[in-house]
Design a protein around this motif. Structure first.
Motif, PDB file in Angstrom:
ATOM      1  N   ASP A 112      -2.402 -10.629  -5.911  1.00  0.00           N
ATOM      2  CA  ASP A 112      -3.381  -9.606  -5.550  1.00  0.00           C
ATOM      3  C   ASP A 112      -2.773  -8.211  -5.656  1.00  0.00           C
ATOM      4  O   ASP A 112      -3.413  -7.281  -6.150  1.00  0.00           O
ATOM      5  CB  ASP A 112      -3.911  -9.824  -4.132  1.00  0.00           C
ATOM      6  CG  ASP A 112      -4.846 -11.018  -4.023  1.00  0.00           C
ATOM      7  OD1 ASP A 112      -5.210 -11.606  -5.068  1.00  0.00           O
ATOM      8  OD2 ASP A 112      -5.189 -11.385  -2.875  1.00  0.00           O
ATOM      9  N   GLN A 113      -1.551  -8.080  -5.189  1.00  0.00           N
ATOM     10  CA  GLN A 113      -0.855  -6.797  -5.250  1.00  0.00           C
ATOM     11  C   GLN A 113      -0.673  -6.364  -6.703  1.00  0.00           C
ATOM     12  O   GLN A 113      -0.862  -5.201  -7.041  1.00  0.00           O
ATOM     13  CB  GLN A 113       0.511  -6.913  -4.574  1.00  0.00           C
ATOM     14  CG  GLN A 113       0.796  -5.832  -3.589  1.00  0.00           C
ATOM     15  CD  GLN A 113       2.106  -6.087  -2.851  1.00  0.00           C
ATOM     16  OE1 GLN A 113       2.863  -7.024  -3.123  1.00  0.00           O
ATOM     17  NE2 GLN A 113       2.379  -5.237  -1.906  1.00  0.00           N
ATOM     18  N   SER A 114      -0.302  -7.298  -7.563  1.00  0.00           N
ATOM     19  CA  SER A 114      -0.101  -7.006  -8.979  1.00  0.00           C
ATOM     20  C   SER A 114      -1.398  -6.543  -9.632  1.00  0.00           C
ATOM     21  O   SER A 114      -1.408  -5.572 -10.387  1.00  0.00           O
ATOM     22  CB  SER A 114       0.440  -8.247  -9.688  1.00  0.00           C
ATOM     23  OG  SER A 114       0.598  -7.996 -11.059  1.00  0.00           O
ATOM     24  N   VAL A 115      -2.498  -7.218  -9.329  1.00  0.00           N
ATOM     25  CA  VAL A 115      -3.791  -6.843  -9.876  1.00  0.00           C
ATOM     26  C   VAL A 115      -4.180  -5.449  -9.398  1.00  0.00           C
ATOM     27  O   VAL A 115      -4.667  -4.618 -10.171  1.00  0.00           O
ATOM     28  CB  VAL A 115      -4.869  -7.883  -9.500  1.00  0.00           C
ATOM     29  CG1 VAL A 115      -6.269  -7.389  -9.807  1.00  0.00           C
ATOM     30  CG2 VAL A 115      -4.601  -9.199 -10.206  1.00  0.00           C
ATOM     31  N   GLN A 116      -3.943  -5.158  -8.135  1.00  0.00           N
ATOM     32  CA  GLN A 116      -4.272  -3.843  -7.593  1.00  0.00           C
ATOM     33  C   GLN A 116      -3.443  -2.751  -8.262  1.00  0.00           C
ATOM     34  O   GLN A 116      -3.958  -1.670  -8.558  1.00  0.00           O
ATOM     35  CB  GLN A 116      -4.059  -3.818  -6.073  1.00  0.00           C
ATOM     36  CG  GLN A 116      -5.080  -4.620  -5.312  1.00  0.00           C
ATOM     37  CD  GLN A 116      -4.756  -4.722  -3.829  1.00  0.00           C
ATOM     38  OE1 GLN A 116      -3.738  -4.245  -3.358  1.00  0.00           O
ATOM     39  NE2 GLN A 116      -5.632  -5.379  -3.075  1.00  0.00           N
ATOM     40  N   GLN A 117      -2.163  -3.028  -8.487  1.00  0.00           N
ATOM     41  CA  GLN A 117      -1.302  -2.052  -9.133  1.00  0.00           C
ATOM     42  C   GLN A 117      -1.723  -1.828 -10.576  1.00  0.00           C
ATOM     43  O   GLN A 117      -1.699  -0.708 -11.064  1.00  0.00           O
ATOM     44  CB  GLN A 117       0.158  -2.491  -9.069  1.00  0.00           C
ATOM     45  CG  GLN A 117       0.739  -2.408  -7.684  1.00  0.00           C
ATOM     46  CD  GLN A 117       2.125  -3.025  -7.568  1.00  0.00           C
ATOM     47  OE1 GLN A 117       2.620  -3.654  -8.508  1.00  0.00           O
ATOM     48  NE2 GLN A 117       2.760  -2.848  -6.431  1.00  0.00           N
ATOM     49  N   GLN A 118      -2.126  -2.886 -11.280  1.00  0.00           N
ATOM     50  CA  GLN A 118      -2.584  -2.751 -12.653  1.00  0.00           C
ATOM     51  C   GLN A 118      -3.872  -1.942 -12.708  1.00  0.00           C
ATOM     52  O   GLN A 118      -4.066  -1.128 -13.610  1.00  0.00           O
ATOM     53  CB  GLN A 118      -2.800  -4.124 -13.297  1.00  0.00           C
ATOM     54  CG  GLN A 118      -1.512  -4.854 -13.551  1.00  0.00           C
ATOM     55  CD  GLN A 118      -1.737  -6.282 -14.044  1.00  0.00           C
ATOM     56  OE1 GLN A 118      -2.867  -6.730 -14.198  1.00  0.00           O
ATOM     57  NE2 GLN A 118      -0.652  -7.000 -14.273  1.00  0.00           N
ATOM     58  N   GLY A 119      -4.743  -2.148 -11.734  1.00  0.00           N
ATOM     59  CA  GLY A 119      -5.990  -1.386 -11.667  1.00  0.00           C
ATOM     60  C   GLY A 119      -5.744   0.078 -11.385  1.00  0.00           C
ATOM     61  O   GLY A 119      -6.419   0.946 -11.925  1.00  0.00           O
ATOM     62  N   ALA A 120      -4.762   0.368 -10.565  1.00  0.00           N
ATOM     63  CA  ALA A 120      -4.434   1.754 -10.233  1.00  0.00           C
ATOM     64  C   ALA A 120      -3.794   2.475 -11.423  1.00  0.00           C
ATOM     65  O   ALA A 120      -3.934   3.687 -11.578  1.00  0.00           O
ATOM     66  CB  ALA A 120      -3.497   1.805  -9.031  1.00  0.00           C
ATOM     67  N   ALA A 150      -4.563   1.955 -14.528  1.00  0.00           N
ATOM     68  CA  ALA A 150      -5.541   2.116 -15.626  1.00  0.00           C
ATOM     69  C   ALA A 150      -6.285   3.417 -15.566  1.00  0.00           C
ATOM     70  O   ALA A 150      -6.311   4.150 -14.684  1.00  0.00           O
ATOM     71  CB  ALA A 150      -6.524   0.961 -15.599  1.00  0.00           C
TER      72      ALA A 150
END
Length: 61
Positions: free
Chosen positions: A51-59, A61
């Motif tokens: 979840d943290q990784s997905v959030q960081q990738q979204g941030a 972008a």
């Protein structure tokens, strides 16, 4: 008198599973040579990291 300080343990968390989910987690714990508690903790930690990784990738972008 001992001066050893033991780390504070967190109180246990009660979790309810459907019979199917419990059976799955028990089987996975056996396959991974873990206790039921350790298997649940490992899976929650893995999900947290994902979840943290997905959030960081979204941030980013």
């Amino acid at each position: 008198m001992s001066t050893d300080v033991k780390p504070k343990q967190e109180p246990p968390i009660g979790v309810r599973f459907t019979p199917e989910t419990r059976a799955f987690v028990v089987e996975q714990a056996k396959k991974n040579f873990r206790s039921l508690s350790s298997e649940i903790a490992a899976r929650v930690e893995r999900t947290r990291q994902e979840d943290q990784s997905v959030q960081q990738q979204g941030a980013a972008a």
